[in-house]
Scaffold this active site. Structure first.
Site, short mmCIF file in Angstrom:
data_model
loop_
_atom_site.label_atom_id
_atom_site.label_comp_id
_atom_site.label_asym_id
_atom_site.label_seq_id
_atom_site.Cartn_x
_atom_site.Cartn_y
_atom_site.Cartn_z
N LYS A 113 19.17 17.22 32.06
CA LYS A 113 19.12 17.89 30.61
C LYS A 113 19.94 16.91 29.97
O LYS A 113 19.59 16.73 28.57
CB LYS A 113 19.79 19.15 30.61
CG LYS A 113 18.90 20.43 30.79
CD LYS A 113 18.33 20.96 29.56
CE LYS A 113 17.22 22.03 29.77
NZ LYS A 113 16.40 21.83 30.62
N LYS B 24 8.71 19.45 40.57
CA LYS B 24 8.56 20.79 41.10
C LYS B 24 8.16 21.82 40.25
O LYS B 24 8.25 21.81 38.84
CB LYS B 24 10.03 21.31 41.44
CG LYS B 24 10.88 21.60 40.40
CD LYS B 24 12.19 22.19 40.86
CE LYS B 24 12.98 22.53 39.76
NZ LYS B 24 14.18 23.11 39.86
N LYS C 41 9.81 27.29 35.86
CA LYS C 41 9.70 28.54 34.93
C LYS C 41 9.74 27.74 33.56
O LYS C 41 9.19 28.46 32.56
CB LYS C 41 10.81 29.40 34.95
CG LYS C 41 10.85 30.15 36.25
CD LYS C 41 11.95 30.97 36.25
CE LYS C 41 12.61 31.70 37.46
NZ LYS C 41 14.14 31.83 37.62
P1 TYM Z 1 15.91 30.13 39.88
O1 TYM Z 1 15.93 31.43 39.09
O2 TYM Z 1 15.63 28.94 39.12
O3 TYM Z 1 14.96 30.38 41.38
C1 TYM Z 1 15.08 31.37 42.15
C2 TYM Z 1 14.76 30.82 43.66
O4 TYM Z 1 13.44 30.03 43.68
C3 TYM Z 1 13.77 29.18 44.11
N1 TYM Z 1 12.61 27.95 43.60
C4 TYM Z 1 11.76 27.31 44.44
N2 TYM Z 1 11.57 27.19 45.37
C5 TYM Z 1 10.53 26.34 45.88
N3 TYM Z 1 9.72 25.80 45.07
C6 TYM Z 1 9.88 25.68 43.75
N4 TYM Z 1 9.17 24.85 42.84
C7 TYM Z 1 10.94 26.53 43.20
N5 TYM Z 1 11.57 26.74 42.03
C8 TYM Z 1 12.32 27.71 42.43
C9 TYM Z 1 15.00 28.49 43.69
O5 TYM Z 1 15.56 27.55 44.73
C10 TYM Z 1 15.81 29.84 43.94
O6 TYM Z 1 16.04 29.99 45.44
N6 TYM Z 1 20.85 28.70 40.22
C11 TYM Z 1 19.82 29.78 40.81
C12 TYM Z 1 20.13 31.03 40.68
C13 TYM Z 1 21.43 31.50 41.31
C14 TYM Z 1 21.66 31.62 42.54
C15 TYM Z 1 23.09 32.16 42.56
C16 TYM Z 1 20.93 31.19 43.84
C17 TYM Z 1 22.48 32.06 40.60
N7 TYM Z 1 23.21 32.37 41.59
C18 TYM Z 1 23.70 32.42 43.95
C19 TYM Z 1 21.60 31.63 45.21
C20 TYM Z 1 22.84 31.89 45.26
C21 TYM Z 1 18.48 29.56 39.95
O7 TYM Z 1 18.51 29.24 38.93
O8 TYM Z 1 17.28 30.02 40.88
#
Ligand code: TYM
Length: 332
Positions: free
Chosen positions: A111, A194, A197
């Protein structure tokens, strides 16, 4: 029972990457672990967002998790901001994470490279510290996530180790749990990036709530590699990604699928893949619409989750503050 925790941001557009890389594992693991799954709404405000939509998106994400198969009688699904102890611990942990290491986080770097770091909200910079607090406040042993979260997990471990070294053994040092197949689902239009969203092209992202026609269209227009062979190879990133998705959706191994499609070209393969993905996601979409139609029920589940989560969070926050030397309130 060992404990796990993982979260998802309620930013809309929840996609196949989230489902395959994360939710699927969460569903499987809920029976073998004490499992906590927050919808991390406080993380969703770190970049521009719409206040009119936040509450709705939060319910949407929660409904999707339940539709994917999380059972509120077995695991704890809750909303991060309903347990304000997370933010208090994040402030405490901010004193253990350094500016240098936060600046090295790839999400922040990406970013900062596009728009310059000066204009980014400080909350975006501190985002990984709140994530560390989400995990440590429950003493989670494992964190099932997609590959893109590996670096945030490393930071969480470092912060936990530093806290323990400075203030005495307090936090469990958690391990990331990343699936071997499906841990990094790639964009169908840009297989070197990847699936995300926020990616500009919705054509490259299959959303969990996409109707069958949309899934078919996106699979048909997915980019492919040169040649005609359906093989998973490092020089065939597009087909390798599609093969992984096919494997997850059907339970067949990538090798079995390669043999089935040997000599048949991409057309047949894509048609069958679209059918498999439609069948894979249909039950989740149907169940989602049922759950979403009863917001009072959904909110009752989230309330019950927040009560359970908060009891644990409160205890561990108190422990951390005691170790750090804060004067306790006389009322306890
Ligand atoms: P987020 O909301 O972006 O994504 C949720 C979960 O989906 C996985 N993910 C993917 N896995 C495989 N291929 C992809 N293209 C892909 N895109 C997303 C992410 O790895 C995630 O497991 N920072 C985190 C949210 C968070 C969190 C936490 C996670 C906040 N606190 C504590 C674990 C523990 C996030 O933005 O996920």
């Amino acid at each position: 029972m060992p404990r796990i925790l993982s979260g998802v941001q309620p930013t809309g557009n929840i996609h196949l990457g989230n489902y395959v890389g994360a939710f699927r594992q969460w569903v499987d693991m809920q029976h073998d672990f004490e499992a906590l799954y927050p919808v991390v709404d406080l993380h969703a405000i770190t970049l521009a967002y719409s206040p009119d939509e936040l509450a709705d998106r939060t319910l949407e994400a929660a409904a999707l998790l339940l539709a994917a198969g999380l059972d509120p009688d077995v695991c704890t699904v809750f909303v991060q901001s309903h347990v304000p102890e997370h933010t208090e611990l994040a402030w405490l942990l901010n004193h253990l994470a350094t500016v240098g290491e936060l600046r090295r986080m790839t999400q922040f770097k990406a970013k900062a490279e596009t728009g310059g770091e000066g204009a980014l909200p400080a909350g975006y910079f501190n985002y990984p510290v709140l994530q560390a607090a989400d995990i440590l406040i429950y003493q989670a042993d494992r964190v099932p996530v997609g590959e893109d979260q590996r670096q945030h997990l490393e930071l969480t471990r470092d912060v936990a180790e530093r806290f323990n070294a400075r203030f005495g053994q307090t936090f469990v040092v958690p391990e990331a749990y990343i699936p071997k197949v499906g841990g990094r689902v790639m964009d169908l239009q840009l297989p070197t990036a990847k699936m995300s969203k926020s990616s500009a092209s919705p054509a490259g992202r299959i959303e969990v709530l996409d109707p069958p026609e949309a899934i078919r269209r996106k699979v048909r227009s997915a980019v492919t590699d040169s040649g005609r062979e359906v093989l998973a190879r490092p020089d065939k990133p597009a087909i390798s990604n599609l093969l992984e998705l096919f494997s997850v959706a059907t339970g067949s191994t990538v090798g079995e699928l390669e043999r089935t499609y040997a000599g048949r070209g991409y057309g047949d393969f894509k048609g069958d893949l679209a059918d498999a993905l439609i069948a894979f996601l249909a039950p989740v979409r149907e169940r989602y619409h049922e759950l979403r139609g009863d917001p009072a029920h959904l909110r009752a589940i989230l309330e019950q989750g927040a009560v359970k989560a908060q009891a644990i969070a409160r205890e561990n926050l108190a422990l951390a503050k005691e170790r750090m030397g804060f004067l306790p309130r006389s009322s306890g």
